[in-house]
Motif scaffolding. Structure first.
Motif, PDB file in Angstrom:
ATOM      1  N   LYS A 190       0.878  -1.152  -0.116  1.00 47.74           N
ATOM      2  CA  LYS A 190       0.047   0.036   0.056  1.00 47.74           C
ATOM      3  C   LYS A 190       0.869   1.392   0.035  1.00 47.74           C
ATOM      4  O   LYS A 190       1.519   1.565   0.917  1.00 47.74           O
ATOM      5  CB  LYS A 190      -1.009   0.186   1.021  1.00 47.74           C
ATOM      6  N   PRO A 191       0.767   2.138  -0.927  1.00 47.78           N
ATOM      7  CA  PRO A 191       1.422   3.260  -1.066  1.00 47.78           C
ATOM      8  C   PRO A 191       1.260   4.268  -0.173  1.00 47.78           C
ATOM      9  O   PRO A 191       0.130   4.513   0.391  1.00 47.78           O
ATOM     10  CB  PRO A 191       1.371   3.830  -2.648  1.00 47.78           C
ATOM     11  N   ASN A 192       2.205   5.173   0.312  1.00 47.05           N
ATOM     12  CA  ASN A 192       1.904   6.292   1.393  1.00 47.05           C
ATOM     13  C   ASN A 192       1.892   7.381   0.634  1.00 47.05           C
ATOM     14  O   ASN A 192       2.643   8.268   0.515  1.00 47.05           O
ATOM     15  CB  ASN A 192       2.999   6.326   2.432  1.00 47.05           C
ATOM     16  N   VAL A 193       0.363   7.684  -0.027  1.00 48.62           N
ATOM     17  CA  VAL A 193       0.385   8.892  -0.728  1.00 48.62           C
ATOM     18  C   VAL A 193      -0.078   9.948  -0.030  1.00 48.62           C
ATOM     19  O   VAL A 193      -0.879  10.206   0.817  1.00 48.62           O
ATOM     20  CB  VAL A 193      -0.842   8.568  -1.648  1.00 48.62           C
ATOM     21  N   ALA A 194       1.154  10.856   0.127  1.00 45.23           N
ATOM     22  CA  ALA A 194       0.854  12.319   1.029  1.00 45.23           C
ATOM     23  C   ALA A 194       0.622  13.298   0.415  1.00 45.23           C
ATOM     24  O   ALA A 194      -0.267  14.217   0.848  1.00 45.23           O
ATOM     25  CB  ALA A 194       2.220  12.346   1.476  1.00 45.23           C
ATOM     26  N   GLU A 195       0.763  13.650  -0.871  1.00 46.07           N
ATOM     27  CA  GLU A 195       0.316  14.462  -1.812  1.00 46.07           C
ATOM     28  C   GLU A 195      -0.116  13.971  -3.017  1.00 46.07           C
ATOM     29  O   GLU A 195       0.409  13.150  -3.595  1.00 46.07           O
ATOM     30  CB  GLU A 195       1.450  15.524  -1.948  1.00 46.07           C
ATOM     31  N   ARG A 196      -1.125  15.014  -3.829  1.00 44.21           N
ATOM     32  CA  ARG A 196      -1.733  14.599  -5.083  1.00 44.21           C
ATOM     33  C   ARG A 196      -1.728  15.756  -5.810  1.00 44.21           C
ATOM     34  O   ARG A 196      -1.973  16.948  -5.171  1.00 44.21           O
ATOM     35  CB  ARG A 196      -3.011  13.989  -4.787  1.00 44.21           C
TER      36      ARG A 196
END
Length: 312
Positions: A218-224
């Motif tokens: 599971k990626p740790n998406v902090a910003e989009r």
């Protein structure tokens, strides 16, 4: 009853409708304001409609009828220009208008140079360029608003035809002080707990996230962000790593900070860069010439984003 208006008057109308004032249209067209004003007045008299609302402080704004006329007039003018393309097909010449789309993630470093080189070879061609996401490219090709597009092979529908030009493997984008900045390669497992800046565009984001699904991580998406330049600046300022398949010629973010590019290894599908078009049997001479120009440019190594190895 014969028409009492000209194509030039229609061009003036479109220019004013887009610019919002006669003076602004005058600068774009390099035509005097009185000439444009007279053309607009004649069109309104001919059609018996007010195409614009005159507001002294705010210039001109289209009426409801004006909006409808603008949409149809743009279509008419495009069809007129396509007559030149048809004439070229009959005579064997490369001429007329070509509407070219480009995926927004690499448009700024690919399309202007390709366009300039093509127009220098074929000065009788006028290219209209549009920077779009993948979903809009599909839609505009289907509606014949685009003739051809430069993009990736991301979920290409069966009714469109993709012509591959180049494989682009993925790489990790890092800020200079990132713990992985000195690595020669990285794998998805290396990125497991690190914050990620996701380039969040239709189809593109699914491609990047598929690497993590494939590794059951599971990626740790902090910003989009949907903007490539914003993504690079977020990375350069320490908000996380990102993944991309194209890169600029230098290693600086838009705000001047250094970026590091490290190849991403593993059984990962590269992006295929290429041309997308409708499935038509007969290409115009102009489209065929543009396809050949793109192939020649790629084979010669003359596209700036072909650097895919790490430089520090």
């Amino acid at each position: 009853m014969p028409f009492r208006y000209t194509l030039r008057q229609l061009e003036y109308f479109v220019a004013v409708g887009k610019a919002g004032s006669i003076s602004a249209a005058s600068e774009v067209l390099n035509v005097s304001s009185p000439s444009i004003s007279a053309a607009i007045n004649q069109l309104e008299a001919e059609f018996g409609l007010d195409l614009f609302v005159r507001e002294h402080a705010r210039g001109l704004s289209l009426t409801k009828a004006g909006h409808k006329f603008l949409e149809r007039t743009e279509f008419v003018l495009r069809e007129v220009e396509l007559l030149s393309t048809l004439a070229g097909d009959i005579t064997g010449k490369v001429q007329g208008i070509l509407s070219v789309g480009c995926l927004v993630t690499f448009a700024q470093i690919v399309l202007p140079g390709l366009r300039r080189g093509f127009e220098e070879l074929y000065p009788d061609v006028r290219i209209e360029q549009r920077e779009l996401n993948q979903a809009d490219i599909f839609s505009q090709l289907r509606r014949a608003e685009l003739d051809i597009a430069l993009t990736y092979d991301l979920d290409i529908p069966a009714d469109l035809k993709f012509l591959p030009l180049l494989d682009l493997p993925p790489y990790v984008v890092l800020y200079e002080g990132h713990p992985f900045a000195q690595r020669e390669t990285l794998s998805i497992s290396d990125l497991k707990d690190s914050p990620m800046v996701l380039l969040d565009l239709p189809y593109s984001s699914d491609y990047f996230l598929s690497f993590f699904r494939q590794a059951d991580i599971k990626p740790n998406v902090a910003e989009r962000t949907s903007d490539m330049s914003v993504m690079r600046s977020l990375v350069a300022n320490g908000y996380g790593f990102s993944i991309a398949n194209v890169r600029p010629l230098n290693n600086l973010s838009p705000d001047g900070k250094k970026l590091i590019f490290v190849p991403l290894t593993g059984d990962l599908r590269p992006m295929k860069f290429g041309l997308l078009k409708a499935r038509i049997e007969n290409e115009t001479n102009t489209m065929a010439a543009f396809i050949d120009h793109c192939k020649t440019t790629v084979e010669a190594g003359n596209l700036p984003f072909l650097q895919t190895t790490s430089t520090s």
